[in-house]
Design an enzyme around this catalytic site. Structure first.
Site, PDB file in Angstrom:
ATOM      1  N   LEU A   1       0.849  -1.187   0.000  1.00 33.60           N
ATOM      2  CA  LEU A   1       0.000   0.000   0.000  1.00 33.60           C
ATOM      3  C   LEU A   1       0.884   1.236   0.000  1.00 33.60           C
ATOM      4  O   LEU A   1       1.971   1.226   0.568  1.00 33.60           O
ATOM      5  CB  LEU A   1      -0.901   0.031   1.243  1.00 33.60           C
ATOM      6  CG  LEU A   1      -1.907  -1.109   1.423  1.00 33.60           C
ATOM      7  CD1 LEU A   1      -2.691  -0.904   2.713  1.00 33.60           C
ATOM      8  CD2 LEU A   1      -2.844  -1.219   0.236  1.00 33.60           C
ATOM      9  N   ASP A   2       0.402   2.303  -0.628  1.00 39.30           N
ATOM     10  CA  ASP A   2       1.095   3.577  -0.547  1.00 39.30           C
ATOM     11  C   ASP A   2       1.173   4.031   0.908  1.00 39.30           C
ATOM     12  O   ASP A   2       0.387   3.593   1.754  1.00 39.30           O
ATOM     13  CB  ASP A   2       0.368   4.638  -1.371  1.00 39.30           C
ATOM     14  CG  ASP A   2       0.367   4.333  -2.850  1.00 39.30           C
ATOM     15  OD1 ASP A   2       1.260   3.593  -3.303  1.00 39.30           O
ATOM     16  OD2 ASP A   2      -0.526   4.839  -3.566  1.00 39.30           O
ATOM     17  N   ARG A   3       2.089   4.946   1.184  1.00 35.68           N
ATOM     18  CA  ARG A   3       2.282   5.426   2.551  1.00 35.68           C
ATOM     19  C   ARG A   3       0.958   5.865   3.205  1.00 35.68           C
ATOM     20  O   ARG A   3       0.674   5.534   4.348  1.00 35.68           O
ATOM     21  CB  ARG A   3       3.266   6.602   2.552  1.00 35.68           C
ATOM     22  CG  ARG A   3       3.400   7.299   3.906  1.00 35.68           C
ATOM     23  CD  ARG A   3       4.024   8.675   3.725  1.00 35.68           C
ATOM     24  NE  ARG A   3       5.423   8.567   3.363  1.00 35.68           N
ATOM     25  CZ  ARG A   3       6.435   8.579   4.241  1.00 35.68           C
ATOM     26  NH1 ARG A   3       6.178   8.711   5.528  1.00 35.68           N
ATOM     27  NH2 ARG A   3       7.678   8.477   3.843  1.00 35.68           N
ATOM     28  N   ASP A   4       0.150   6.637   2.475  1.00 31.93           N
ATOM     29  CA  ASP A   4      -1.046   7.210   3.080  1.00 31.93           C
ATOM     30  C   ASP A   4      -2.278   6.334   2.947  1.00 31.93           C
ATOM     31  O   ASP A   4      -3.308   6.607   3.568  1.00 31.93           O
ATOM     32  CB  ASP A   4      -1.321   8.593   2.488  1.00 31.93           C
ATOM     33  CG  ASP A   4      -0.285   9.614   2.929  1.00 31.93           C
ATOM     34  OD1 ASP A   4       0.237   9.476   4.045  1.00 31.93           O
ATOM     35  OD2 ASP A   4       0.015  10.536   2.152  1.00 31.93           O
TER      36      ASP A   4
ATOM     37  N   ARG B   1      -6.220   5.727  -7.276  1.00 37.11           N
ATOM     38  CA  ARG B   1      -6.154   7.183  -7.141  1.00 37.11           C
ATOM     39  C   ARG B   1      -6.260   7.858  -8.507  1.00 37.11           C
ATOM     40  O   ARG B   1      -6.960   8.870  -8.673  1.00 37.11           O
ATOM     41  CB  ARG B   1      -4.866   7.566  -6.428  1.00 37.11           C
ATOM     42  CG  ARG B   1      -4.782   7.003  -5.005  1.00 37.11           C
ATOM     43  CD  ARG B   1      -3.360   6.994  -4.485  1.00 37.11           C
ATOM     44  NE  ARG B   1      -2.829   8.341  -4.387  1.00 37.11           N
ATOM     45  CZ  ARG B   1      -1.535   8.604  -4.194  1.00 37.11           C
ATOM     46  NH1 ARG B   1      -0.650   7.617  -4.100  1.00 37.11           N
ATOM     47  NH2 ARG B   1      -1.126   9.849  -4.100  1.00 37.11           N
TER      48      ARG B   1
END
Length: 291
Positions: free
Chosen positions: A128-131, A228
């Site tokens: 997963l992306d950081r956020d 996204r």
């Protein structure tokens, strides 16, 4: 973790390891010099001949990973000898990079293994992306990682995301089928482009509000930043997304207190890599509009 199998016909040990137990040739080569492969309780060479009834055991324990283990909070959703599923909070990177060796979910997982006396690797299956927050699946050894990577390529791992977005798509149910390419220049950003790789996301509106909506997203491909980019292409950027958001989405994010990216890996379904049993893992977190 130890895999066991009983020979049912005469064969070479290496054949049983590859065909019946599903170990890769690379892994067999690595294990054969470590004493990890035993027949009837004794270490055996891979060219040993097996008779029906011989019991084969393979120890898949691994040394600690090559990055520092760290103590830190972990929200464990599921664990057994093969798998560890964690509920990642927003703002925490999943794994170390060349520029950053500490302060990630993988460092905490390694610290957890150290504290609990487990000889496991940290093999990330779903990143997963950081956020982005929610379910992250880790394999505890290279064999399980290889099995899960193949299941992922075959589409057997089903991932469901929840996203709080600005506005809403015109239809309650639909498919976003838009190719994604890397943006020009030294950037991690992606864009919609006819020259890009095929990218497909199933989308369903769960709730519509006057300014924002809650979407259920099921990616059928795994392109970088796919959800996204696809939401932004619909004109419904994810709230809190600073890379693909608009002035309007970021302004609404501040009003709603959603300044971190409101994208959650909410549920993961898969066949267990060892037993084959159906496994469903659900995050305890939700985007702002899903609470």
């Amino acid at each position: 973790m130890t895999l066991s199998c009983t020979a049912v016909r005469p064969c070479l040990l290496r054949e049983l390891l590859r065909r019946e137990m599903g170990l890769s040739s690379t892994l067999v080569k690595r294990l054969k010099t470590t004493g990890a492969i035993c027949v009837n309780g004794l270490p055996a060479p891979v060219n040993a001949r097996l008779a029906p009834g011989d019991r084969v055991a393979v120890c898949l324990d691994e040394p600690p990973p090559g990055f520092p283990p760290e103590d830190g909070p972990l929200d464990i959703l599921y664990e057994d000898d093969a798998l560890l599923a964690l509920d990642k909070p927003p703002g925490l990177p999943v794994h170390p990079t060349a520029a950053r060796r500490t302060g990630t979910l993988a460092n905490r997982a390694a610290g957890y293994y150290r504290a609990t006396g487990q000889r496991c690797g940290v093999h990330t299956v779903t990143r997963l992306d950081r956020d982005t927050f929610g379910v992250v699946l880790l394999a505890k050894n290279a064999h399980v990682h290889a099995l899960l990577s193949e299941a992922l390529r075959a589409g057997l791992l089903k991932k469901t995301y929840l996203a709080a977005v600005l506005g809403a798509p015109p239809r309650n149910v639909g498919v976003i089928d838009l190719p994604i390419a890397r943006c020009p220049g030294p950037s991690l950003r992606r864009m919609i482009s006819p020259a890009g790789d095929a990218a497909r996301t199933r989308c369903r509106v769960l709730a519509r509000g006057p300014e924002a909506s809650l979407l259920l997203l099921r990616p059928e491909t795994g392109r970088t930043h796919q959800l996204r980019v696809h939401c932004a292409a619909l004109g419904c950027p994810i709230l809190g997304d600073r890379d693909y958001g608009t002035e309007a989405s970021l302004a609404l994010s501040r009003v709603l207190g959603a300044e971190t990216q409101q994208l959650c890996a909410a549920r993961l379904r898969l066949p267990h890599p060892i037993t084959g049993a159906a496994l469903a893992i659900t995050s305890r977190q939700r985007p702002l509009l899903g609470k």
